[in-house]
Scaffold this active site. Structure first.
Site, mmCIF file in Angstrom:
data_model
loop_
_atom_site.group_PDB
_atom_site.id
_atom_site.type_symbol
_atom_site.label_atom_id
_atom_site.label_comp_id
_atom_site.label_asym_id
_atom_site.label_seq_id
_atom_site.Cartn_x
_atom_site.Cartn_y
_atom_site.Cartn_z
ATOM 1 N N CYS B 86 0.834 -1.209 0.000
ATOM 2 C CA CYS B 86 0.000 0.000 0.000
ATOM 3 C C CYS B 86 0.866 1.255 0.000
ATOM 4 O O CYS B 86 1.553 1.533 -0.977
ATOM 5 C CB CYS B 86 -0.974 -0.058 1.183
ATOM 6 S SG CYS B 86 -2.383 1.049 0.997
ATOM 7 N N HIS B 203 -3.712 -5.647 1.094
ATOM 8 C CA HIS B 203 -3.042 -5.837 2.386
ATOM 9 C C HIS B 203 -2.990 -7.314 2.785
ATOM 10 O O HIS B 203 -3.874 -7.785 3.507
ATOM 11 C CB HIS B 203 -3.791 -5.073 3.477
ATOM 12 C CG HIS B 203 -3.614 -3.592 3.417
ATOM 13 N ND1 HIS B 203 -2.536 -2.939 3.981
ATOM 14 C CD2 HIS B 203 -4.369 -2.619 2.845
ATOM 15 C CE1 HIS B 203 -2.640 -1.636 3.768
ATOM 16 N NE2 HIS B 203 -3.743 -1.414 3.079
ATOM 17 N N GLU B 205 -1.202 -8.607 4.991
ATOM 18 C CA GLU B 205 -1.028 -8.726 6.451
ATOM 19 C C GLU B 205 -2.367 -8.628 7.186
ATOM 20 O O GLU B 205 -2.451 -8.975 8.362
ATOM 21 C CB GLU B 205 -0.039 -7.653 6.952
ATOM 22 C CG GLU B 205 -0.614 -6.255 7.178
ATOM 23 C CD GLU B 205 -0.868 -5.460 5.902
ATOM 24 O OE1 GLU B 205 -0.823 -6.047 4.799
ATOM 25 O OE2 GLU B 205 -1.137 -4.236 6.007
#
Lengths: 779, 230
Positions: B86, B203, B205
């Protein structure tokens, strides 16, 4: 006491100047009596801010005192920056809701952004790390170009601020009604988590301890914001746009990290946001809580522009600033932490033994008040309360006799029309602009009955939601306020959470009008009754009065921010259907009870408003004790593992709730067969759209039926089996009478529900204007 | 194996990356402060999401000048893995670690939702544990995620297999409708020519724990772990 003389260049104190500062004659006399002399211009400014409605709660304090605020779960009740409750495993949750209505009415983007910023600071100054934001929003009809502009601007303001700071926006509600046309409501709630041992309060202590200004520099923006929030909106309000502050979420993020580091460091004793009325209220309130004196030297406050007067420095509402009381001798440690985060710290004053609130400019004393009387001497008012005859008349209307529209002969038309009502329709257009997953705690995000966030380091989770049906409160304030508490409780319970505590934001009109004060006093009484029944103490909140414009007051809107606790993450329950052949059960009564000879349930309903343009009738009665029973029955069923989905039945009634269960999850719409033929002797619209309270739709597997029925009956709740989930079906089929069915294709329901707001907003000129304007503001 | 997660002023997904690595992967992680010039011997550098310096100038434009970025560039030059997510992707482009740029979303608005991604190249050190043509569900949350590059660069990326993730629908087709931000060729993630720097807007994560939704990002981290284990 020191000698205080007018500062050269200050305006002379005249009756006109006093009136301009919002003080009436009696209040001015109180001020003169307190000082034993005429105030200086600086002192008048200080009192104008501290005695504004926004800071002083002068018309609401007596009523607020009646609310239940205690319980074993409460670690910090009202009176601090935020309430704090224990959630077990040594963890605590700080949470609070606050309004930013007037700034948002004149400057929606910055008004909403700074509202989010302010409530974030209230939570992290308690020592909690913010983990979620919620928003309760009210606008006029989206048919109005101005409203589309306000809506687009507020949503973007909330998103840009929260997204940048990195706190997920996870829940809330948005209601559209003409009553909010010129005075939108923008209430922001923040929820934070900490260890119980990390709780810190904003109480100045320790004679000789330094007072330190931290964060952004002080500018001329937002001067008298608190007073602006304490008067009716008018044509002149636009001219007060400079009173709206400008937000800087990047600085807020740095301030958040620096503040939490400061609190954990042990170098400070107290910290408070410089929010409404800025340095003035933060310093005066911290001194008052600690029962100490303070002295502040405004010449030491880091400023953004030269030549600022003490008056301006004291009343500035520049954002992203904190006031800290540090331990004496730890000044350099405090400065080192702030420097690491590229922020400034300046010692601007000291805690003193002398019982006095003193402001100096260098060696010259420019304002001085005895003790903490500038806070405690504020007058309290309990004005006349009288219900408006007009509302009595509206409530007495028998709405069951309103003739149906010709279109209603097609029941699918009515259902689609209900689902496309912007108040009911999916709000994904708004929350798609909010980062809802950052910090990776969001188990259930926007679109569910309530948001669910896991608590790291624990097997528990919290559920949070805001609620209030302003139409109910308008038609019947005490009952409507009870319904707001109970709906919020039902919503968190539907996710598997036990309602734990509330925060509230009371949005009302000018309290000096008897009909408005009546609504305020009745609503607070209703909140108190419901919270006692639900065992959800009030831990704080905010009062926003004067929500009116030349066209009248908004609906009285006491927004409830509910916190619930899920003891085991395995109990988290979702609102949409998923399992084929599950039995659909309604907990609670299907029809509204009879009140005064007429069946209630359509009074004040979304059906009447959306289909007939009518706001009248007796709103559905709310019985908090019965609501508690329904919630207890639901939670017991969930804990025993029977419940595959649970959805609150509220705005729009049973038919809307069933449709939401079927197709709110766009990834996986699921059909069902519903049988309501047993109620075919009642008008179909009453069966489908009545808003009787205390109802929850659950789905359970066949094997659980007996046990679920037994649990419900054990809690005095009628369980009614009303249908089956049919996951292969693409229709919601409702048998409305023997041999008569409403076949509602899921794709049509979904088009109405998911398409309504994008159809209005995407490509609208006002929405585009906001994007252009925001691009300029953020660069 | 040790992950180093860089914290710039305004980073806000550093915490999520740290928790993903430590809690879900059971690997070691440390935060690297942007003002230091020491990578503390980490094996993988993560440039996390957020709003470094508020993104007030242009996303990532200031962060690239942080002292630590010299070391990150040197690490990448040595073939060390860099995972840029990002805002990290934006910083990596600004720093010249990856070609192209991220500009404002085509719809002008911030977009937060779970999207589908197709794995376009399962042969990288970041994707070796995915099946060929796997379709992943991973959240995005950005206002400036529209990937743009000149025609030559795009052709080179495609020819070299540097396009690693593409936005697609649930069935794996890269349709225009499935593209949430107007990225050229639906590009959601690319690797450097040497294959050791991955930039992606989604994302991973945030998609490692099934409690929060599909854990389709986990294999990305496991791919990195598997590489070092070899």
């Amino acid at each position: 006491m020191s000698k205080v003389a007018p500062r050269p260049g200050d305006p002379r104190i005249t009756p006109a100047l006093v009136a301009e500062h919002g003080l009436n004659e009696d209040e001015f006399r109180r001020l003169v009596d307190m000082l034993g002399r005429e105030p200086t211009f600086t002192e008048l400014g200080i009192i104008s801010a501290l005695w504004s409605e926004h800071c002083s709660y002068k018309h609401s304090r007596a009523l607020l005192k009646t609310l239940p605020t205690e319980g074993p779960q409460v670690l910090q009740g009202p009176g601090e920056n935020a309430g704090v409750v224990s959630v077990g495993d040594g963890l605590a949750v700080a949470f609070k809701i606050e309004s930013h209505n007037h700034p948002s009415a004149v400057e929606p983007y910055q008004g909403a952004a700074t509202g989010a910023g302010g409530i974030l600071r209230d939570v992290f100054t308690m020592g909690a790390r913010p983990i979620a934001m919620l928003n309760s929003l009210r606008f006029g009809s989206l048919d109005s170009a101005r409203v589309r502009y306000l809506f687009a601007g507020v949503v973007k303001g909330i998103g840009d601020y929260g997204n940048c700071v990195g706190i997920p926006t996870v829940a809330g509600e948005i209601v559209f009604d003409d009553a909010y046309e010129t005075n939108p409501l923008v209430n922001a709630m923040c929820v934070g988590v900490m260890k119980e041992s990390e709780l810190i309060t904003a109480k100045a202590e320790g004679i000789g301890n330094p007072i330190i200004a931290v964060g952004a520099r002080t500018g001329r923006d937002g001067i008298h914001g608190a007073s602006f929030a304490s008067e009716d909106l008018s044509e002149a309000s636009d001219a007060k746009r400079p009173r709206v502050q400008v937000g800087d979420p990047f600085t807020e993020k740095l301030l958040l990290e620096a503040s939490l580091e400061l609190i954990r460091s042990g170098h400070i004793v107290a910290i408070q946001d410089m929010g409404a009325a800025g340095l003035t209220s933060s310093s005066a309130e911290m001194a008052e809580r600690g029962e100490v004196g303070v002295t502040i030297d405004v010449s030491k406050v880091p400023v953004r522009e030269q030549g600022m007067t003490p008056y301006e420095i004291l009343l500035s509402e520049s954002q992203e600033r904190m006031l800290v009381v540090a331990k004496r001798g730890h000044e350099d440690d405090v400065a080192a932490i702030l420097t690491r985060w590229d922020l400034t710290a300046a010692v601007i004053g000291e805690v003193i033994a002398e019982p006095v609130y003193r402001v100096t400019e260098g060696a010259t004393v420019v304002a001085e008040f005895p003790g903490s009387r500038l806070v405690t001497d504020c007058p309290r008012y309990s004005p006349e309360a009288r219900e408006s005859d007009e509302i009595v008349r509206l409530r007495a209307t028998d709405v069951t006799t309103i003739p149906e529209l010709p279109e209603e002969k097609d029941p699918l038309w009515t259902l689609e029309r209900m689902l496309s009502s912007p108040t009911i329709a999916s709000k994904a257009w708004a929350y798609r602009q909010y980062d809802s997953t950052v910090r990776t705690n969001t188990v259930i995000g926007p679109g569910g009955d309530a948001a669910v966030l896991r608590l790291r380091g624990s097997n528990r989770a919290i559920a949070v939601k805001t609620d209030c049906n302003g139409r109910y409160v308008y038609l019947s304030p005490r009952n409507g306020a009870q319904a707001a508490v109970c709906e919020a409780a039902r919503n968190v319970a539907c996710t598997g959470a036990r309602p734990l505590a509330i925060t509230n934001c009371l949005n009302f009109g000018n309290p000096r009008r008897p009909e408005n004060y009546f609504q305020l006093s009745e609503a607070i009484a209703g909140i108190g009754e419901a919270c006692r029944a639900m065992d959800t103490p009030v831990t704080g909140g905010n009062v926003s009065l004067y929500n009116e414009s030349p066209s009248g007051a908004v609906y009285p809107t006491p927004v409830i921010g509910m916190l619930g606790l899920i003891d085991d993450i395995a109990h988290v329950t979702r609102s949409t259907w998923s399992m084929d052949d599950d039995v659909i059960i309604l907990l609670g009564e299907l029809l509204g009870e009879v009140v005064g000879g007429a069946r209630s349930g359509l009074g004040g309903s979304e059906y009447l408003s959306r289909i007939h343009g009518v706001v009248a009738g007796e709103p559905p009665p709310c019985h908090p004790v019965l609501e508690r029973d329904v919630i207890n029955a639901l939670l017991e069923c969930i804990r025993e593992g029977h419940v595959h989905s649970a959805h609150d039945c509220s705005d729009g009634g049973l038919a809307v709730a069933l449709a939401e269960c079927a197709m709110a999850n766009q990834d996986r719409p699921v059909g069902a067969e519903i049988n309501l033929a047993a109620w075919s002797d009642v008008a179909l619209r009453e069966v489908l759209y009545n808003e009787a309270q205390g109802r929850i739709i659950i789905t359970v597997p066949e094997s659980s039926l007996g046990r679920v029925a037994a649990i419900a009956v054990g809690h005095r709740v009628p369980p009614m089996m009303i249908g089956r989930v049919r996951s292969a079906s693409r229709d919601l089929v409702i048998e409305t009478a023997p041999g008569r069915t409403l076949v509602a294709p899921l794709d049509r329901l979904a088009a109405a529900y998911h398409g309504a707001i994008p159809a209005i907003m995407d490509g609208s000129a006002e929405s585009a204007a906001v994007l252009e304007q925001a691009a300029v503001t953020t660069v | 194996m040790k992950f180093g997660i860089v914290t710039f002023p305004g980073s806000n997904c550093d915490y999520d990356a740290y928790r993903a690595v430590v809690d879900e992967l059971g690997a070691e992680a440390t935060y690297l402060w942007h003002k230091t010039e020491d990578l503390e011997g980490v094996d993988v550098v993560v440039l996390p999401g957020g709003f470094s310096y508020g993104d007030y100038l242009r996303a990532g434009a200031i962060a690239r000048f942080s002292p630590i970025m010299r070391e990150v560039v040197a690490h990448a030059g040595r073939g060390g893995p860099v995972l840029a997510i990002c805002n990290g992707f934006q910083i990596a482009c600004e720093a010249g670690l990856l070609p192209g740029a991220l500009v404002r979303n085509a719809g002008m608005r911030f977009v937060s939702e779970a999207v589908y991604l197709s794995v376009e190249n399962e042969g990288t050190m970041f994707t070796s544990q995915y099946e060929k043509d796997a379709v992943l569900r991973i959240p995005i949350a950005h206002g400036e995620g529209r990937y743009v590059a000149d025609a030559t660069t795009l052709a080179r990326l495609e020819d070299n297999g540097q396009v690693v993730f593409r936005y697609c629908d649930a069935g794996g087709s890269a349709t225009g409708e499935a593209n949430p931000n107007g990225s050229m060729r639906g590009i959601a993630g690319i690797v450097s020519a040497e294959g050791n720097v991955l930039g992606m807007m989604p994302h991973p994560e945030r998609a490692v724990d099934s409690l929060l939704g599909p854990a389709d990002g986990k294999l990305l981290f496991e791919s990195l772990l598997a590489r070092v284990a070899v």
